[in-house]
Design an enzyme around this catalytic site. Structure first.
Site, PDB file in Angstrom:
ATOM      1  N   ALA A  47      28.928  24.244 -11.398  1.00 36.75           N
ATOM      2  CA  ALA A  47      27.529  24.664 -11.475  1.00 36.75           C
ATOM      3  C   ALA A  47      27.378  26.184 -11.451  1.00 36.75           C
ATOM      4  O   ALA A  47      26.262  26.694 -11.455  1.00 36.75           O
ATOM      5  CB  ALA A  47      26.755  24.052 -10.308  1.00 36.75           C
ATOM      6  N   ASP A  57      29.768  22.370   2.083  1.00 35.22           N
ATOM      7  CA  ASP A  57      29.398  22.920   0.776  1.00 35.22           C
ATOM      8  C   ASP A  57      27.914  22.642   0.517  1.00 35.22           C
ATOM      9  O   ASP A  57      27.509  22.305  -0.597  1.00 35.22           O
ATOM     10  CB  ASP A  57      30.274  22.334  -0.340  1.00 35.22           C
ATOM     11  CG  ASP A  57      30.267  23.194  -1.609  1.00 35.22           C
ATOM     12  OD1 ASP A  57      30.696  22.694  -2.663  1.00 35.22           O
ATOM     13  OD2 ASP A  57      29.795  24.345  -1.542  1.00 35.22           O
TER      14      ASP A  57
END
Lengths: 274, 409
Positions: B154, B294
């Site tokens: 991403a 994360d």
């Protein structure tokens, strides 16, 4: 304040405190005391303890030192005042001075009320190995090879790791019975005498030592025999420990069990408001 | 205040009726604290002849070292990679809110960004001790921009970079001063990466391999140059192949420097890694497993739609999607949820699960003497957990900084 009639006929209701000299092995004893404390029956707030020995040269926090043993198995579970827990310092700069200071502390505490200990298979009390003087005081002792071998299992079986010297109270320190007439004691001082000696002996491997201790004479080769000359000594044994005694001796003491049982019954408790 | 001259006179706190994680085992021991550090009670007894000033009954619960999250991108609407004027407030908000997840120390993570963002944001997030205000900041984790185009995930393609001839200078020019930086994730197949890895390692910065198409050989070489971590194992790297296991193969490589333990992050949120993959990694190399969240800014926001920067995100339970799609947009499972899921998915011991979130990240960062442990002398950062590992209370420096509602009675 607990009346410690569980152990002695002597009761103490106010400070100065009962002083107790405790040895290292009676683990079951400690567990029971801890249980009574946790159930609220017993407090160690006013109790003073003196351990009888400590290895020389072993770091204080080594898992096999008696400092570690006492902390893990007893002190950390109870409410004893750290200033009242005395253990010889095997790393002191001047070992004899350390021993002398220990004797002085016992005297300042008013002497020992109760001595509890076991014996070695060679009949030694504390580290008073065979041949120790029966009037010895706290001092440095070299350990007998038998003792070192027996201890090896606590040091990974490595003989080179086992301490070879220890500081120990003497036979005389524990005995300290002076057969003096009452007139010799000034009214406002107490005689320096251990009030009661309790020796715990269990297992067949201690049987011969028990025989030597009570059926033979007082002998410096079996130092625990010195307690034959103490006015109030109790030997607490299991069946196996009596294996080397005369049948007559064992029958005699078993016949007195109804008297002995009064010593353990009933237990007074702090909860009773004593 | 920890340690220092006031420490010896400070109050002694004794936490009783608990099981503490020490030496890899849950022991029935009391935990003693003084001056913000774990105290040795035997030493206190024999040397100082003191007892505790205060006892706290822990109701039979578990006391474990506070969790350490080395990869967290934001939360509660805060995005660490966003260059605002007041980055500090955002970090402080997250630091305070993650206390309820049992996290006592963390590494705010920045994803691939243009140099202007790093120059603005990095100086605003200094290393900071934790306390009632929030979890401690151990340093920043800069994930990118020196990563693989193919495995960027991403991360924005426009801002990816490679090392030019003046490799380390390029890095400095991109990030700015590295004082606040603790971990850098990069792809070792990039040219000049080895000098960069060596330079970063010399400066005490942990180098992590991630977002990379490196094969096993390249990964091993990077470890020889100083790399010690793998960023979210399995994600954004070549899949395990039996003739070239790639970065995943580092877990069982026999060509690493002797005595070196390679650590690897895993997101155990029940979504990002299949439980079977989690088990394979754990069984292959349990000592190196580091649980990370994360987490993205949507962490801690309730179910429903949220606008986060340029993105519209839909939160549904423990999963976050790009709004209107079924595309995962990042992790939102809190650290304690990850610990519980990890325990359940791998069937490992409670001790192992707790160490994966505390001891291992501390070892990764070389902090295991003071963090991630309840050994004597360590910082008294710990969590109180019930038997199913739900956080009941969080302590930093021996001070209660968060408590569950039910426990407040």
């Amino acid at each position: 304040m607990a009346k410690v009639t569980f152990f002695t006929g002597h009761t103490s209701t106010t400070p100065p405190a009962p002083s107790v000299l405790i040895w290292s092995t009676p683990l079951g004893c400690y567990k029971k005391l801890i249980e009574y404390h946790k159930n609220g029956h017993l407090s160690f707030k006013y109790v003073k303890t003196f351990n009888m020995d400590e290895y020389v040269g072993l770091p204080r926090n080594h898992p096999e030192s008696y400092h570690s043993y006492m902390w893990n198995n007893f002190f950390k579970h109870i409410d004893i005042d750290p200033n009242n827990a005395h253990i010889l310092d095997g790393n002191a700069a001047d070992l004899q001075a350390e021993c002398d200071a220990f004797e002085k502390k016992i005297k300042e505490a008013g002497g020992i009320d109760l001595f509890v200990g076991g014996i070695g298979p060679d009949g030694h009390i504390a580290f008073n190995e065979p041949g120790s003087s029966l009037v010895s005081r706290t001092r440095l002792k070299t350990l007998a090879m038998d003792t070192i071998l027996a201890n090896a299992k606590y040091f990974d079986g490595d003989l080179s790791k086992v301490p070879t010297m220890a500081l120990t109270v003497g036979v005389g320190t524990v005995m300290d019975a002076r057969e003096l007439p009452a007139a010799f004691f000034p009214l406002n001082s107490t005689p320096f005498i251990t009030l009661m000696v309790m020796i715990l002996i269990t297992g067949a491997h201690k049987a011969f030592a028990l025989y030597k201790a009570i059926e033979e004479g007082v002998n410096h080769m079996w130092t625990v025999s010195a307690f034959q000359q103490h006015p109030r000594t109790i030997f607490v044994c299991d069946e196996d420990a009596t294996l080397e005694l005369r049948v007559k001796t064992v029958k005699y003491f078993k016949g007195l069990m109804h008297v002995h049982n009064k010593l353990v019954d009933p237990l007074f408790s702090m909860k009773d408001g004593n | 205040m920890r340690g220092g001259q006031g420490a010896v006179e400070a109050r002694v706190l004794q936490f009783t009726n608990c099981r503490i994680l020490r030496g890899g085992k849950l022991l029935r021991e009391d935990l003693w604290v003084r001056g913000g550090r774990i105290l040795d009670p035997e030493k206190l007894f024999f040397e100082e002849r003191r007892v505790a000033d205060e006892r706290r009954d822990c109701g039979g619960r578990i006391l474990a070292p506070g969790f350490i999250d080395v990869q967290i991108n934001g939360g509660f609407g805060v995005d660490f990679s966003q260059a605002t004027e007041d980055v500090g407030s955002g970090v402080a908000l997250v630091a305070r809110r993650i206390l309820s997840h049992g996290v006592t120390s963390f590494c705010p993570t920045l994803v691939t960004s243009p140099p202007e963002v790093y120059h603005k944001v990095v100086p605003q997030i200094p290393v900071k001790s934790g306390g009632p205000h929030g979890a401690g900041v151990l340093g920043l984790h800069l994930e990118g921009p020196f990563i693989s185009r193919e495995k960027r995930g991403a991360h924005p393609e426009a801002h990816l970079r490679s090392f030019e001839a003046n490799a380390f200078q390029d890095l400095l020019a991109t990030y700015g001063p590295l004082d606040n930086v603790r971990i850098v994730t990069l792809a070792p197949e990039l040219g000049h990466s080895h000098e960069v890895i060596r330079e970063l390692t010399t400066r005490g910065i942990c180098v992590s391999l991630g977002h990379s198409v490196a094969d096993l050989r390249a990964a091993e070489d990077a470890v020889w140059s100083g790399a010690t971590f793998i960023t979210h194992l399995f994600n954004a790297m070549l899949p395990f192949h039996h003739r070239d296991p790639g970065i995943v193969g580092l877990l069982t490589s026999d060509r690493l420097p002797a005595g070196r333990c390679i650590f690897y992050g895993m997101i155990a949120d029940g979504t990002h890694t299949n439980p079977a993959a989690l088990r394979i990694a754990h069984r292959a190399h349990p000592q190196g497993l580091v649980l990370v969240t994360d987490a993205i800014p949507a962490l801690g926001l309730g179910n429903g739609r949220h606008t986060l920067g340029q993105q519209e995100v839909e939160v549904d339970g423990l999963t976050a999607y790009v709004a209107g799609t079924k595309t995962l947009s990042g992790s939102i499972a809190p650290m304690d949820v990850c610990v519980r899921h990890f325990l359940q998915a791998t069937g490992c011991s409670v001790e192992s699960a707790l160490e994966a979130a505390s001891l291992h990240p501390a070892q990764l960062l070389g902090l295991e003497k003071s963090k991630g442990t309840l050994d004597f002398g360590a910082d008294a950062d710990f969590v109180v957990l019930d038997d199913s590992l739900h956080v009941q209370a969080t302590y930093i420096s021996g001070e209660l900084v968060w408590q569950a509602e039910a426990a407040r009675q």
